[in-house]
Motif scaffolding. Structure first.
Motif, mmCIF file in Angstrom:
data_model
loop_
_atom_site.group_PDB
_atom_site.id
_atom_site.type_symbol
_atom_site.label_atom_id
_atom_site.label_comp_id
_atom_site.label_asym_id
_atom_site.label_seq_id
_atom_site.Cartn_x
_atom_site.Cartn_y
_atom_site.Cartn_z
ATOM 1 N N THR A 1 2.040 85.947 -9.373
ATOM 2 C CA THR A 1 2.753 87.296 -9.039
ATOM 3 C C THR A 1 2.396 87.199 -7.554
ATOM 4 O O THR A 1 3.501 87.435 -6.915
ATOM 5 C CB THR A 1 1.798 88.448 -9.619
ATOM 6 N N VAL A 2 1.473 86.815 -7.089
ATOM 7 C CA VAL A 2 1.227 86.674 -5.503
ATOM 8 C C VAL A 2 2.091 85.917 -4.862
ATOM 9 O O VAL A 2 2.604 85.839 -3.745
ATOM 10 C CB VAL A 2 -0.217 86.482 -5.086
ATOM 11 N N ALA A 3 2.559 84.657 -5.545
ATOM 12 C CA ALA A 3 3.319 83.742 -5.056
ATOM 13 C C ALA A 3 4.787 84.222 -4.646
ATOM 14 O O ALA A 3 5.399 83.698 -3.378
ATOM 15 C CB ALA A 3 3.437 82.627 -5.984
ATOM 16 N N SER A 4 5.197 85.208 -5.193
ATOM 17 C CA SER A 4 6.518 85.931 -4.940
ATOM 18 C C SER A 4 6.521 87.460 -4.378
ATOM 19 O O SER A 4 7.468 87.878 -4.219
ATOM 20 C CB SER A 4 7.664 85.640 -5.976
ATOM 21 N N ALA A 5 5.416 87.927 -4.288
ATOM 22 C CA ALA A 5 5.401 89.191 -3.692
ATOM 23 C C ALA A 5 4.402 89.490 -2.328
ATOM 24 O O ALA A 5 3.304 88.830 -2.329
ATOM 25 C CB ALA A 5 4.951 90.191 -4.802
ATOM 26 N N GLY A 6 5.022 90.476 -1.669
ATOM 27 C CA GLY A 6 4.079 90.777 -0.317
ATOM 28 C C GLY A 6 3.108 91.629 -0.670
ATOM 29 O O GLY A 6 2.070 91.807 0.254
ATOM 30 N N LEU A 7 3.267 92.467 -1.758
ATOM 31 C CA LEU A 7 2.391 93.597 -1.927
ATOM 32 C C LEU A 7 2.027 93.453 -3.385
ATOM 33 O O LEU A 7 2.904 93.633 -4.292
ATOM 34 C CB LEU A 7 2.680 94.933 -1.553
ATOM 35 N N VAL A 8 0.687 93.226 -3.986
ATOM 36 C CA VAL A 8 0.456 93.510 -5.327
ATOM 37 C C VAL A 8 -0.836 94.281 -5.726
ATOM 38 O O VAL A 8 -1.548 94.483 -5.012
ATOM 39 C CB VAL A 8 0.318 92.055 -5.754
ATOM 40 N N VAL A 9 -0.766 94.751 -6.754
ATOM 41 C CA VAL A 9 -1.682 95.754 -7.223
ATOM 42 C C VAL A 9 -2.366 95.121 -8.236
ATOM 43 O O VAL A 9 -1.798 94.656 -9.413
ATOM 44 C CB VAL A 9 -1.420 97.227 -7.488
ATOM 45 N N HIS A 10 -3.753 94.792 -8.283
ATOM 46 C CA HIS A 10 -4.625 94.037 -9.369
ATOM 47 C C HIS A 10 -5.792 95.171 -9.915
ATOM 48 O O HIS A 10 -6.324 95.710 -9.134
ATOM 49 C CB HIS A 10 -5.269 92.904 -8.891
ATOM 50 N N SER A 11 -5.850 95.409 -11.110
ATOM 51 C CA SER A 11 -6.749 96.419 -11.754
ATOM 52 C C SER A 11 -7.513 95.682 -12.706
ATOM 53 O O SER A 11 -7.080 94.806 -13.431
ATOM 54 C CB SER A 11 -6.302 97.531 -12.276
ATOM 55 N N GLY A 12 -8.808 96.014 -12.691
ATOM 56 C CA GLY A 12 -9.687 95.542 -13.567
ATOM 57 C C GLY A 12 -11.062 95.817 -13.593
ATOM 58 O O GLY A 12 -11.493 96.736 -12.599
ATOM 59 N N GLY A 13 -12.208 95.577 -14.513
ATOM 60 C CA GLY A 13 -13.484 95.986 -14.256
ATOM 61 C C GLY A 13 -14.346 94.955 -13.292
ATOM 62 O O GLY A 13 -13.576 94.087 -12.725
ATOM 63 N N GLU A 14 -15.441 95.033 -13.508
ATOM 64 C CA GLU A 14 -16.354 94.042 -12.887
ATOM 65 C C GLU A 14 -16.106 92.607 -13.156
ATOM 66 O O GLU A 14 -16.115 91.842 -12.176
ATOM 67 C CB GLU A 14 -17.989 94.308 -13.083
ATOM 68 N N ALA A 15 -16.202 92.226 -14.244
ATOM 69 C CA ALA A 15 -15.747 90.810 -14.677
ATOM 70 C C ALA A 15 -14.378 90.359 -14.091
ATOM 71 O O ALA A 15 -14.158 89.223 -13.612
ATOM 72 C CB ALA A 15 -15.617 90.661 -16.273
ATOM 73 N N ALA A 16 -13.284 91.279 -13.846
ATOM 74 C CA ALA A 16 -12.233 90.941 -13.194
ATOM 75 C C ALA A 16 -12.199 90.607 -12.034
ATOM 76 O O ALA A 16 -11.471 90.011 -11.334
ATOM 77 C CB ALA A 16 -11.367 92.090 -13.369
ATOM 78 N N ARG A 17 -13.465 90.607 -11.156
ATOM 79 C CA ARG A 17 -13.586 90.365 -9.685
ATOM 80 C C ARG A 17 -13.370 89.007 -9.640
ATOM 81 O O ARG A 17 -13.033 88.421 -8.344
ATOM 82 C CB ARG A 17 -14.866 91.001 -9.162
#
Length: 785
Positions: A409-425
């Motif tokens: 996703t980041v490869a083709s976008a200038g702004l990305v929102v990523h959501s998740g808990g502690e493990a997702a870090r």
């Protein structure tokens, strides 16, 4: 029997069988100064103050980091009337025709404001003229806004500040020469020491008005060296001093001005509007519904709230905005319809009767400009992104499917929102490593030093992790390029829900065209301590790609917290006593059990020393708040006389260098320079004059202070009087702070499951979502409210 609960009950009179039964890891829900007469001669009612300002808990003034604590932990029973109630709208607006005319004027004013901001950024010509056909109240409102824009009236907040928040700089064009780093949220310079002459002059004015001399130094800190002159000419400037209430300022003004002042004095009403907006900002709002402001003013004995609002706009205390309806009318819209016999224009009979009404909002210019600048900056990043490398191989080598999705996703976008808990870090860590493997300049910025250390451990490279404060101040990270922008191709912001709108605006402005920005965080945690809800607004606007992690948080604590996130307080299996419930009958027992857990039970059962166990409670006050718990924990863990301004070497403390930032540390020593702290391995010296206002004992923290950090063990204290302060985000945040062990000292009875199931996050009134939708998704829905 659970060893933790057994040890905690050692000195209690409760029967051992009851402790054994309650200590099992069952579902937690089953574990059972004086008023002064106002300017018109009558004292303002306490209920009016509550509905005007919301919950006025001492959280905000206690340490500066709790600006949103009132909304999360305090009483919000009056929130509807303070923020969105339109029950007084009908009486405020005299007739439908006038209402339409005012709405048209507001739309014109909003368009003018946006034009002004854009022109300022591009350094182009002055704003275009519009609304020339308006008359009456509509023309007055438009003229007021234009007066602010033209410089005839001040466009800054009403009260002078010794260290104003930085206004976001233009997004483009970038300067040809390098610029020095511009700190945003980091350290606030220590205020200049007040001169003896200024203090003496203020004391004289305070004495003349019957106010305590103790307010002299805070008044000079808030108003500057000319505080005495300001107070003498406009006594309601006293409201700039923390803790002073409107009725007290009224009494002070009456003593100084006598019969010259009254409840509708323009100085008084302007100060009240400024106070309402400042108090709203402490609760996270960047704007307030104008109808709610008028209602609150009426509660302060203002006889003409409409005129008061107009005066506040004219004086530059507030800016006026409109949302809803036709947010971007044509230039001719304001002149539709034929004038009637009074010169007013009639409504267009062809207008859509089902169109959403225009809601008018008031806001402080600092937040208005920050939201405008942030929206423009995010749109710039979206529109200037170019694919500069092949990310295919990097995505294929990602450690998890969610990490691979984030990389693609980041490869083709200038702004990305990523959501998740502690493990997702781990997923942003994998993204940073992949980007650096492609030769890109990439770093991750965390909210706290603890978050920075955890990110560095996940990437295996300390150079990839910084704190936001360190990045913006230039103390950490790659520094600036020749154009003054951060020398980065990719910035990942962890703990993004902790971003307030002013800090986010400066951060985004510091990124160069073409840079990529990833906002990563857990949407279930408490929001920022400062005004705004940046992460939530970007999510809601759906103006950029969103990646939702599919990596669950492991273990019993992860299972418990995940359930809380969806409103369920579940029973979890905890064979290793990872989750323990310790029931208590009252606040005194809660403090006693908490000290036992930290000092004895947890170290013995889990080999976690006391210094690695964090106590978290609902607020600072009360019989089991942070003050009471810190006093009890100090007596047990590090007794001493407090010879360094109430502190001794070895005391755990929290340092608040700026509002919204709480930095845990340990006292090392003190000398003429100030109090010496060790904050996560970094030496910090707090000047003597700032110790009282910026350093607190830190064995016990509030959930807002603990957000963005984790400890091996956490003890969450829920006394019976905590019920009002509990909400799902509060419980989610507090219960998620322990990595290996969580003890819940539980005396809140059914209030805990009720909060998890039925008390969601308190809404904040902001404009960012609407601005983003207009810039990036023109056909998207309604504004935030």
């Amino acid at each position: 029997m659970d060893v933790v609960a057994e040890a905690a009950s050692a000195s209690s009179e409760e029967p051992p069988e009851a402790v054994e039964e309650s200590a099992k890891t069952e579902k937690p829900s089953e574990a059972a100064n004086s008023s002064v007469a106002s300017a018109d001669g009558s004292a303002a009612e306490e209920t009016s103050e509550t509905s005007a300002d919301g919950s006025e808990s001492a959280e905000a003034s206690e340490d500066g980091s709790e600006s949103a604590e009132a909304s999360a932990d305090g009483s919000e029973s009056a929130e509807a009337s303070a923020d969105g109630s339109e029950t007084a709208e009908g009486s405020a607006d005299a007739a439908p025709a006038a209402e339409l005319s005012e709405a048209q004027a507001e739309l014109a004013a909003q368009r003018e404001l946006r034009e002004r901001i854009e022109k300022r950024k591009a350094e182009k010509a002055a704003p275009i003229s519009a609304g020339g056909g308006l008359s009456g109240t509509a023309a007055d409102l438009l003229a007021a806004v234009r007066a602010v824009e033209s410089g005839e009236k001040a466009g800054t907040a009403f009260f002078a500040r010794t260290a104003p928040a930085p206004t976001p700089a233009p997004a483009s064009p970038r300067p040809a020469t390098a610029q020095p780093p511009r700190p945003a949220v980091p350290e606030v310079p220590a205020p200049q020491a007040a001169s003896p002459e200024a203090l003496e002059a203020v004391r004289a004015v305070l004495a003349q008005g019957g106010a305590p001399e103790a307010l002299a130094r805070p008044a000079v800190d808030a108003l500057g060296e000319l505080a005495a002159e300001l107070l003498r000419t406009d006594p309601w400037h006293l409201l700039a001093v923390s803790g002073v209430r409107p009725e007290q300022a009224d009494g002070f003004a009456r003593a100084l001005l006598g019969s010259e002042c009254g409840p509708d004095d323009g100085r008084r009403t302007a100060a009240l509007v400024g106070r309402l907006l400042e108090q709203a900002a402490l609760r996270g709002h960047t704007a307030l519904d104008a109808a709610a402001v008028r209602t609150a003013l009426a509660g302060h004995a203002v006889r003409d709230p409409d005129a008061a609002v107009l005066n506040a706009v004219e004086e530059g205390v507030a800016l006026l905005f409109g949302e809803g309806g036709d947010a971007e009318p044509d230039e001719t819209d304001a002149e539709d319809g034929e004038p009637d016999e009074d010169g007013e224009r009639e409504a267009d009979p062809t207008a859509d009767a089902d169109a959403a009404p225009v809601r008018m909002f008031l806001g402080l210019d600092r937040y208005a400009l920050a939201e405008e600048s942030l929206a423009d900056g995010l749109a710039r990043l979206v529109n200037t992104c170019e694919k500069t490398a092949d990310w295919t191989e990097a995505a294929a080598g990602a450690p998890s499917p969610s990490a691979a999705e984030l990389i693609r996703t980041v490869a083709s976008a200038g702004l990305v929102v990523h959501s998740g808990g502690e493990a997702a870090r781990a997923e942003p860590a994998a993204l940073i490593a992949a980007a650096r493997g492609l030769g890109l300049r990439a770093v991750g910025a965390a909210h706290s030093e603890d978050g920075r250390r955890r990110l560095a451990a996940a990437t295996g490279d300390p150079a990839t992790a910084v704190t936001l404060a360190g990045l913006l101040s230039g103390a950490q990270g790659p520094g600036r390029d020749e154009d003054g922008a951060l020398a980065l191709d990719l910035l990942v912001v962890l703990d993004a829900p902790q971003l307030d709108v002013e800090g986010a605006a400066v951060l985004v402005e510091a990124l160069a065209d073409g840079a990529r920005l990833v906002l990563s965080g857990d949407p279930g945690v408490l929001g920022s301590a400062g005004a705004g809800r940046v992460f939530a607004d970007v999510l809601a606007a759906r103006a950029c790609p969103q990646v939702v992690s599919r990596t669950p948080d492991p273990g019993p604590i992860g299972e418990l917290v995940s359930g809380i996130g969806i409103g369920e307080l579940n029973q979890v299996d905890a064979p290793g006593k990872e989750v323990v419930i310790v029931p208590v009958r009252d606040a005194g027992e809660a403090v006693h059990r908490t000290v036992q857990l930290v000092a004895d039970s947890v170290p013995r059962a889990f080999s976690i020393p006391a210094e690695e166990t964090q106590v978290i409670t609902v607020g600072h006050g009360g019989a089991a708040g942070t003050r009471a718990l810190n006093e009890a924990l100090k007596q047990r863990l590090n007794p001493g006389p407090g010879r360094f301004g109430g502190f001794d070497p070895g005391d755990r403390v929290v340092h608040v260098p700026a509002p919204g930032r709480a930095v845990p540390g340990v006292v090392r020593s003190a000398d003429g320079e100030g109090l010496h702290l060790d904050c996560g391995g970094a030496p910090v010296v707090v000047p003597q004059e700032r110790v009282e206002s910026s350093v607190r004992h830190g064995w016990a923290l509030s959930a807002h202070q603990a957000a963005g950090m984790r400890w091996p063990a956490a003890v969450v204290v829920l006394p019976g009087d905590a019920a009002q302060g509990l909400s799902r985000p509060w419980v989610y945040t507090a219960f998620g702070r322990g990595e290996r062990h969580l003890s819940v000292v539980h005396g809140a009875d059914r209030a805990l499951p009720h909060a998890v199931a039925e008390v969601p996050a308190q809404e904040r009134t902001t404009r960012l979502r609407t601005l983003l939708e207009a810039l990036l998704t023109p056909d998207a829905g309604s504004p935030t409210g």
